[in-house]
Design a protein around this motif. Sequence first.
Motif, PDB file in Angstrom:
ATOM      1  N   PHE A 267     -10.932  -3.756   2.483  1.00 33.84           N
ATOM      2  CA  PHE A 267      -9.513  -3.814   2.831  1.00 33.84           C
ATOM      3  C   PHE A 267      -9.274  -5.115   3.599  1.00 33.84           C
ATOM      4  O   PHE A 267      -9.729  -5.280   4.726  1.00 33.84           O
TER       5      PHE A 267
ATOM      6  N   VAL B  57      -8.961  -5.220  -1.663  1.00 32.93           N
ATOM      7  CA  VAL B  57      -7.640  -4.584  -1.585  1.00 32.93           C
ATOM      8  C   VAL B  57      -6.808  -5.443  -0.635  1.00 32.93           C
ATOM      9  O   VAL B  57      -7.032  -5.443   0.578  1.00 32.93           O
TER      10      VAL B  57
ATOM     11  N   LEU C  57      -6.055   5.803   3.034  1.00 33.28           N
ATOM     12  CA  LEU C  57      -6.951   5.202   2.048  1.00 33.28           C
ATOM     13  C   LEU C  57      -8.151   4.537   2.720  1.00 33.28           C
ATOM     14  O   LEU C  57      -9.285   4.659   2.247  1.00 33.28           O
ATOM     15  N   PHE C  58      -7.894   3.849   3.816  1.00 31.97           N
ATOM     16  CA  PHE C  58      -8.983   3.176   4.536  1.00 31.97           C
ATOM     17  C   PHE C  58     -10.039   4.187   4.975  1.00 31.97           C
ATOM     18  O   PHE C  58     -11.245   3.962   4.800  1.00 31.97           O
TER      19      PHE C  58
ATOM     20  N   ASN D  66      -0.933  -4.884   3.327  1.00 27.27           N
ATOM     21  CA  ASN D  66      -0.890  -4.338   4.683  1.00 27.27           C
ATOM     22  C   ASN D  66      -1.196  -2.845   4.657  1.00 27.27           C
ATOM     23  O   ASN D  66      -0.387  -2.046   4.190  1.00 27.27           O
ATOM     24  N   TYR D  67      -2.370  -2.462   5.170  1.00 28.05           N
ATOM     25  CA  TYR D  67      -2.776  -1.059   5.138  1.00 28.05           C
ATOM     26  C   TYR D  67      -2.591  -0.371   6.490  1.00 28.05           C
ATOM     27  O   TYR D  67      -3.177   0.677   6.745  1.00 28.05           O
ATOM     28  N   LYS D  68      -1.738  -0.939   7.335  1.00 31.37           N
ATOM     29  CA  LYS D  68      -1.526  -0.360   8.670  1.00 31.37           C
ATOM     30  C   LYS D  68      -0.438   0.718   8.682  1.00 31.37           C
ATOM     31  O   LYS D  68       0.008   1.136   9.745  1.00 31.37           O
TER      32      LYS D  68
ATOM     33  N   ILE E   7       0.854  -1.187   0.000  1.00 32.31           N
ATOM     34  CA  ILE E   7       0.000   0.000   0.000  1.00 32.31           C
ATOM     35  C   ILE E   7       0.892   1.240   0.000  1.00 32.31           C
ATOM     36  O   ILE E   7       1.195   1.826   1.047  1.00 32.31           O
TER      37      ILE E   7
ATOM     38  N   GLY F 202      -1.841   3.710   3.993  1.00 32.89           N
ATOM     39  CA  GLY F 202      -2.918   2.732   4.043  1.00 32.89           C
ATOM     40  C   GLY F 202      -4.077   3.188   4.902  1.00 32.89           C
ATOM     41  O   GLY F 202      -5.251   3.019   4.542  1.00 32.89           O
ATOM     42  N   GLN F 203      -3.757   3.799   6.040  1.00 33.22           N
ATOM     43  CA  GLN F 203      -4.819   4.301   6.916  1.00 33.22           C
ATOM     44  C   GLN F 203      -5.571   5.460   6.276  1.00 33.22           C
ATOM     45  O   GLN F 203      -6.787   5.594   6.431  1.00 33.22           O
TER      46      GLN F 203
ATOM     47  N   GLU G  12      -4.671   4.575  -4.895  1.00 36.14           N
ATOM     48  CA  GLU G  12      -5.686   5.618  -4.744  1.00 36.14           C
ATOM     49  C   GLU G  12      -6.349   5.927  -6.080  1.00 36.14           C
ATOM     50  O   GLU G  12      -7.571   6.104  -6.157  1.00 36.14           O
TER      51      GLU G  12
END
Length: 362
Positions: free
Chosen positions: A249, A225, A237-238, A228-230, A201, A234-235, A208
Amino acid sequence: MKIGIIGTRGIPNNYGGFEQFAQYLSVGLTEKGHEVFVYNSHNHLYKEDKWKGVNIIHKYDPEFKIGTAGQFIYDLNCILDSRKRKFDIILNLGYTSSSIWGKFFPKKTVLITNMDGLEWKRTKFSKRVQKFLLYAEKLATIHSDVLIADSIGIQKYITDKYNKQSHYIAYGADLFESPDESILKEYNLSPFQYNMLIARIEPENNIELILDGIHASSKKDIFLVIGNYKNNFGQYLFEKYKSNEHIKFMGPIYNINVINNLRYYSNLYFHGHSVGGTNPSLLEAMASSGLIVAHDNDFNKSILNEDAFYFTTPDDIKKTVESNPVKNQYSGFIKNNCKKIKLIYSWKNIIDQYEQVMLNSL
């Protein structure tokens, strides 16, 4: 040959592309009769000293304590250890945190470096970091005995910028030929009724841009998706898309059988990578019979040719999705891409090519 592989967090893979590559290559070379050692971070979940015949060397990695700077210390620890191993070959995967230690590599060992992509172009990095990465790239070309480029574009770049020769060897993949529809039940999915992407991410992977197009589309298929969105991006986008109940996600998934089945049963597979060479996830999507919608750039087009849809803007994504392409209507794309995997990008071919370069360098 006695071969050491440096530059990854270790095997078996639970992180990313270079780890996956090290896993396949090390096992393949071991099966050919070579003595292979892979350096693993001490934080790696696998704690044994052997894996499928490959020797594992565990070295201290302080990244968990001090962040990115820890990668430099981990690489230095691996390099210093290699000085006592009497390797014939050291294969260095990437250069971002190792090339500054170039003078510490053992002098009597042939150093082969896979130059990866154009790391200094990654937009997630500040201008200062980009400048350092360009310097690190230059150091890698100076300290290495042999350079490997995993795409024709990277090979040409190395020749043009540094007047250095390199060997073109792509990444590998194996055809996925054992689909299991039951795996979809765990994720409440139906075959060919969802779209997806798999990526780190990061901004240069155009996630995006893709999600903007998906969000704007009148088509409301589930969109996975996977990654790893952490991290901060990533956050972001979340939070941006959390109101869209169709965008899911999923976090990272490392089980290759699960990943292959998700790709196989997807309708559209989106690939937004724009920096680098032959991208592992693209080849694996091709090998899993994905119907691919790829970012329009030379790296992707040199592999996919005419056997994909392409995009540069969110509106391209929107139009592609709303045109309602159905996977079984594009079996020619899928067959052609599977043929490329079999004839050009199979792991057997890639491992054979690496072995030949290593033997020729001694």
